[in-house]
Design a protein around this motif. Structure first.
Motif, mmCIF file in Angstrom:
data_model
loop_
_atom_site.group_PDB
_atom_site.id
_atom_site.type_symbol
_atom_site.label_atom_id
_atom_site.label_comp_id
_atom_site.label_asym_id
_atom_site.label_seq_id
_atom_site.Cartn_x
_atom_site.Cartn_y
_atom_site.Cartn_z
ATOM 1 N N GLN A 1 -7.341 -37.367 51.374
ATOM 2 C CA GLN A 1 -7.531 -37.737 49.979
ATOM 3 C C GLN A 1 -7.304 -39.224 49.827
ATOM 4 O O GLN A 1 -6.657 -39.853 50.649
ATOM 5 N N HIS A 2 -7.852 -39.740 48.793
ATOM 6 C CA HIS A 2 -7.788 -41.175 48.520
ATOM 7 C C HIS A 2 -6.329 -41.593 48.335
ATOM 8 O O HIS A 2 -5.539 -40.838 47.762
ATOM 9 N N TRP B 1 -11.163 -47.552 42.044
ATOM 10 C CA TRP B 1 -10.429 -48.293 43.072
ATOM 11 C C TRP B 1 -11.402 -49.314 43.630
ATOM 12 O O TRP B 1 -12.449 -48.951 44.145
ATOM 13 N N ALA C 1 -12.842 -43.316 42.379
ATOM 14 C CA ALA C 1 -12.011 -42.862 43.494
ATOM 15 C C ALA C 1 -11.431 -41.479 43.262
ATOM 16 O O ALA C 1 -11.399 -40.663 44.174
#
Length: 139
Positions: free
Chosen positions: A16-17, A49, A54
């Motif tokens: 995940q980001h 982001w 994001a």
């Protein structure tokens, strides 16, 4: 101790980001959750982001806000709210007042039920807090 079954392979960590990792504690506190960008609804909040989408965040509805606040109070006080002493219950009411819990429809009734007291008692705590703040402005 082995049960005779081969060990399960470890699941790959969900990628995940980094922004999602950073905001998870905040989302836990407010009852929000991360949703896939391709599943974001118009009312979800898309965080960017470096100029690119994001993370999409779905915020919880108001209907669960008071339940989350009460659960947070139980975590803070380390016991079910109805088992707290009078002084602690007054502290809970003060904290909930600061967070706007009593602006929610049926807020007083819900809090009274969680504390194991009457609505009258909750109103009494609120009135005492108001009188105290009028006697000691700025406190």
């Amino acid at each position: 101790m082995s049960n005779g079954n081969p060990p399960r392979p470890a699941r790959p960590a969900r990628e995940q980001h980094p922004l999602a990792d950073a905001i998870e504690p905040l989302l836990d506190a407010v009852g929000g959750r991360i949703v896939a960008l391709d599943r974001a609804r118009p009312d979800d909040v898309v965080l960017r982001w470096e100029g690119e989408p994001a993370v999409a965040v779905r915020l919880a509805g108001l209907e669960s806000a008071l339940d989350r606040l009460l659960a947070e109070m139980e975590r803070q006080f380390g016991a079910p709210l109805n088992e707290l002493g009078r002084a602690e219950k007054q502290q809970v009411v003060a904290a909930l007042e600061e967070r706007g819990a009593f602006t929610v429809r049926h807020g007083v009734e819900t809090v009274a039920g969680a504390l194991g007291v009457s609505r009258f008692t909750v109103y009494n705590y609120l009135n005492r807090m108001q009188a105290k703040s009028q006697r000691n402005p700025g406190s």
